[in-house]
Write an enzyme that holds these catalytic residues in place. Structure first.
Site, PDB file in Angstrom:
ATOM      1  N   GLU A 237      23.579   6.124  38.846  1.00  0.00           N
ATOM      2  CA  GLU A 237      23.622   4.813  38.267  1.00  0.00           C
ATOM      3  C   GLU A 237      24.589   3.820  39.280  1.00  0.00           C
ATOM      4  OE1 GLU A 237      21.926   3.458  35.634  1.00  0.00           O
ATOM      5  OE2 GLU A 237      21.207   5.319  35.006  1.00  0.00           O
ATOM      6  N   CYS A 271      28.320  -3.787  36.463  1.00  0.00           N
ATOM      7  CA  CYS A 271      27.178  -3.545  37.164  1.00  0.00           C
ATOM      8  C   CYS A 271      25.833  -4.542  36.507  1.00  0.00           C
ATOM      9  CB  CYS A 271      26.638  -1.910  37.062  1.00  0.00           C
ATOM     10  SG  CYS A 271      26.406  -1.674  35.299  1.00  0.00           S
TER      11      CYS A 271
END
Ligand code: NAD
Length: 480
Positions: A237, A271
């Site tokens: 990720e 993110c």
């Protein structure tokens, strides 16, 4: 680097993001420590898996209670790690909810299938699942607790043992969190939280059976290669450069509020932050005026965390990245309507929400991950152009589209990213139910959200059961 210990290991000093000074240090584990740990976790996992789901969820709920009891210590450590309060409290709440949620979903998600006839008469099929023995979890500094647990909890529920290595930039929470594990005897040999840097991360990849990594594309690339050599899955990720598209049919008041929140929450160090905004030319000026007005009212949280909304830039390395992106954009002709310059307060570095116009895809601020409260806004003429600009990136984590819901959904379906919020921003930070892939260099491997997040920790087994009472079947032709 800090002092060397008697066994030759150098302590690692940790900077405080509010003062800019090192006020904490820790000693990373030796190779022998990690070898011993891996053996202990492997033994512990066998018991954990054999104990069954009910035993595991009872232990995890006990751990949840222990984290709840230690909320004060954990929050204080997270605040020292990151310099901000509200997000630190939210992290603890999110961790508690996450444990509860996976424990309640697990019985359905992990239920095996009944034995049933297979597609060939005379053979039955039963499906099973065996967890990977040891899951290695390597996490970043921006949400230290949440991202240490987001993959670790479903892995534990699935029956894996877990070794977690948080970032060396924000490791203070490890001590109080590890103390909560120690209060639950059933978990002592299945969860380890190790303070260390990149070398400890490498050593963990070498000792795990599956690796879950959250962090930069640069490190993710190294981890993918290392995991490939061992044939272990790597769930990655990574970074993002999330676009928001504002269509002419959008409610501009809502769009400007949501985009401001989505770009500046946690000082843009998320993110799924909105990192670039594309607005239809017919509403561009109106949208920018609203965004700038609202951005001006956001305050830096100085001198105390409670004195404002935006905390410090946590990682020293990120201060340089943000400054370089701003400098590049301004030198190439962008205009900063708010913020625009990193400010020093008490040794910490801060940036006010920075709305930029006059930006192009020649600028770093539109193409590379900034990870700060910077909101570059560009205009487009039609939906095709908006989609082309949104997809002109090497990333593909998430995004947002504002406008009439059906029209916005039509545009969202064409965006190369895994989680798209409609008429809101960064909803993947709140809603964990939907499965989503990371596109392009934003990641690899099964979804960390939705049912797949739990199931990816199991290796599938197909039990193919032939009827031994039957005469030799037709698929033994050489015996005829
Ligand atoms: P980073 O890649 O520098 O470090 C992440 C972790 O990897 C740390 O624990 C570090 O010690 C470890 N590490 C470093 N080198 C290693 C190696 N060679 N082998 C194994 N481990 C190693 O990332 P960061 O600066 O801590 O985090 C910021 C990045 O994380 C941003 O790009 C951000 O977008 C990304 N991120 C992604 C998500 C997501 O869900 N996609 C969530 C949060 C953050």
């Amino acid at each position: 680097m800090g002092k060397e210990s008697s066994d030759g290991i150098m302590a690692i000093d940790v900077r405080n993001p509010r003062t800019g000074r090192s006020d904490y240090s820790f000693e990373p584990p030796s190779t022998d420590d990690l070898d011993e740990l891996a053996l202990r976790l492997r033994d512990g996992q066998a018991v954990w898996e054999a104990g069954g789901l009910d035993v595991r969820t009872a232990a995890l709920n006990g751990w949840r209670d222990a984290i709840g009891m230690a909320r004060g210590e954990i929050t204080a450590a997270l605040m020292a790690d990151t310099g901000r309060r509200v997000e630190s409290e939210m992290e603890v709440d999110a961790a508690l909810r996450m444990i509860e949620r996976w424990c309640s979903l697990a019985p359905d998600l992990l239920a095996g299938t009944e034995r049933r006839p297979a597609s060939i008469p005379g053979i039955d099929l039963e499906q099973g699942m065996r967890p990977y023995p040891v899951a290695g979890v390597i996490s970043p500094w921006n949400f230290p607790l949440l991202l240490a647990l987001i993959d670790a909890v479903p892995a534990l529920v699935a029956g894996c043992a877990v070794v977690i290595k948080p970032s060396e930039i924000a490791p203070r929470f490890i001590e109080p969190l590890a103390a909560t594990v120690a209060t639950v005897p059933a978990m002592e040999n299945v969860v380890a939280i190790v303070a260390g840097d990149g070398s400890a991360g490498e050593a963990i990849v070498d000792r795990s059976d599956v690796v879950c990594f959250t962090g930069s594309v640069a490190t993710g690339t190294k981890i993918a290669a290392r995991a490939a050599k061992r044939f272990i899955p790597a769930f990655l990720e990574l970074g993002g450069k999330d676009p928001a598209i504002v269509l002419p049919s959008a409610d501009l008041d809502r769009a400007s509020s949501a985009i401001l929140w989505g770009s500046t929450a946690n000082a843009g160090q998320s993110c799924q932050s909105i990192e670039r905004v594309y607005v239809h030319e017919s509403v561009f000026d109106d949208f920018v005026d609203r965004l700038v007005d609202k951005a001006k009212s956001v305050r830096l949280a100085v001198p105390e965390p409670d004195a404002g909304d935006i905390g410090p830039i946590i990682a020293a390395k990120q201060i340089e990245v943000i400054a370089a992106h701003l400098q590049d954009a301004l030198a190439r002709g962008a205009t900063a309507h708010t913020g625009g310059e990193i400010e020093e307060h008490g040794g910490g570095s801060y940036l006010k929400p920075t709305v930029l116009t006059g930006v192009t895809h020649e600028m770093k601020v539109m193409t590379e991950e900034t990870f700060g409260p910077v909101i570059p806004v560009m205009s487009f003429t039609d939906a095709d152009e908006a989609v082309r600009l949104a997809n002109d990136t090497r990333y593909g984590l998430s995004g947002a589209v504002f406008g009439d819901a059906d029209e916005a959904l039509g545009v969202a379906r064409r965006i190369d990213a895994g989680g798209i919020s409609i008429n809101d921003a960064a909803l993947t930070a709140l809603v964990y139910d939907g499965e989503k892939s990371s596109f392009n260099f934003s990641g690899m491997g099964g979804s960390r959200m939705g049912p797949a997040a739990l199931r990816r920790f199991g290796r599938r087994q197909a039990f193919l059961i032939s009827d031994a009472q039957r005469p030799d079947p037709w698929w033994y032709p050489h015996l005829r």
